[in-house]
Design a protein around this motif. Structure first.
Motif, PDB file in Angstrom:
ATOM      1  N   LEU A 128      -6.716   3.404  -4.126  1.00 39.39           N
ATOM      2  CA  LEU A 128      -5.859   2.585  -3.263  1.00 39.39           C
ATOM      3  C   LEU A 128      -6.367   2.615  -1.830  1.00 39.39           C
ATOM      4  N   ARG A 129      -6.785   3.790  -1.377  1.00 41.84           N
ATOM      5  CA  ARG A 129      -7.361   3.892  -0.027  1.00 41.84           C
ATOM      6  C   ARG A 129      -8.598   2.998   0.092  1.00 41.84           C
ATOM      7  N   TYR A 182       0.868   3.873  -2.918  1.00 40.53           N
ATOM      8  CA  TYR A 182       0.257   5.162  -2.562  1.00 40.53           C
ATOM      9  C   TYR A 182       1.246   6.309  -2.770  1.00 40.53           C
ATOM     10  N   PHE A 187       0.828  -1.205   0.000  1.00 40.55           N
ATOM     11  CA  PHE A 187       0.000   0.000   0.000  1.00 40.55           C
ATOM     12  C   PHE A 187       0.864   1.258   0.000  1.00 40.55           C
ATOM     13  N   TYR A 188       1.815   1.336   0.916  1.00 42.34           N
ATOM     14  CA  TYR A 188       2.626   2.556   0.992  1.00 42.34           C
ATOM     15  C   TYR A 188       3.445   2.766  -0.280  1.00 42.34           C
ATOM     16  N   GLY A 214      -4.876   7.434  -5.863  1.00 41.21           N
ATOM     17  CA  GLY A 214      -4.682   7.464  -4.413  1.00 41.21           C
ATOM     18  C   GLY A 214      -5.956   7.114  -3.671  1.00 41.21           C
TER      19      GLY A 214
END
Length: 158
Positions: A74-75, A58, A54-55, A71
Motif C-alpha cells: 500500500l505504501r 493501511y 489509503f488510511y 502495508g
C-alpha cells in the motif's frame, strides 16, 4: 365444458394468479423490512479521497494479523518514493510507524480536505485512540501531489 366449470376455472386461475402475485411481491422483503440493503460506492475523486482510501486500507492491513506485505505494498502504491525513503529514516530513529506517527494502531480515522496550491493539496487526518467513552486524538497533515494524487508528505499537525 359447461359454463359453470369455465367460470370456476377462470376464477381459480385468477385466485392462483393473485396469490402468486402477492407471494412474489413479498419475496424481496426480508423479515418484513422494506429498507434497502447497505451499499458503498466510490469514484476516482479528489486527492483527499485517496488519502482516506489509503488510511482505511493501511490501518486494516497493519491491524490484521498475518497480512504479510500488504502495508508495504500500500505504501508503494499510495506514497511517493521520496516519502517512503524519509519515512524509513524516521521509523528507524523513532521506532514507530511513520504513516501513523505511533507505535500502536488507532481504532478509527477521519480525513478532512484542506487547502491546495503550488501543485499540492493538504488533508488533515484525525486518528482516534482509546476507548469509545474516553477517546483521544492525534492529527496529521498529509500532503498530496495534485498531478499524481500520491501522498508526498506526512507530518504531525502542530
Amino acid at each position: 365444458m359447461s359454463r359453470t366449470s369455465r367460470s370456476r376455472t377462470a376464477v381459480g386461475a385468477l385466485v392462483a394468479a393473485a396469490l402468486l402475485g402477492t407471494a412474489g411481491a413479498s419475496v424481496p422483503a426480508f423479515a418484513g423490512s422494506s429498507a434497502p440493503s447497505p451499499a458503498r460506492s466510490g469514484a476516482n475523486g479528489p486527492a483527499y479521497d485517496r488519502v482516506a482510501n489509503f488510511y482505511g486500507a493501511y490501518i486494516d492491513a497493519v491491524t490484521e494479523e498475518g497480512s504479510g506485505h500488504l502495508g508495504s505494498q500500500l505504501r508503494t502504491f499510495y506514497l511517493t518514493k521520496d516519502l517512503r525513503t524519509r519515512l524509513a529514516k524516521w521509523e528507524s530513529r523513532e521506532h514507530a510507524d511513520g504513516v501513523l506517527r505511533a507505535q500502536d494502531v488507532p481504532r478509527a480515522w477521519k480525513v478532512t480536505a484542506g487547502d491546495s496550491g503550488a501543485g499540492h493539496t493538504w488533508s488533515t487526518v484525525r486518528l482516534t485512540w482509546g476507548s469509545a467513552q474516553h477517546p483521544t486524538y492525534t492529527y496529521l497533515t498529509v500532503q498530496s501531489d495534485l498531478a499524481t494524487k500520491k501522498i508526498s508528505d506526512i507530518k504531525a499537525k502542530s
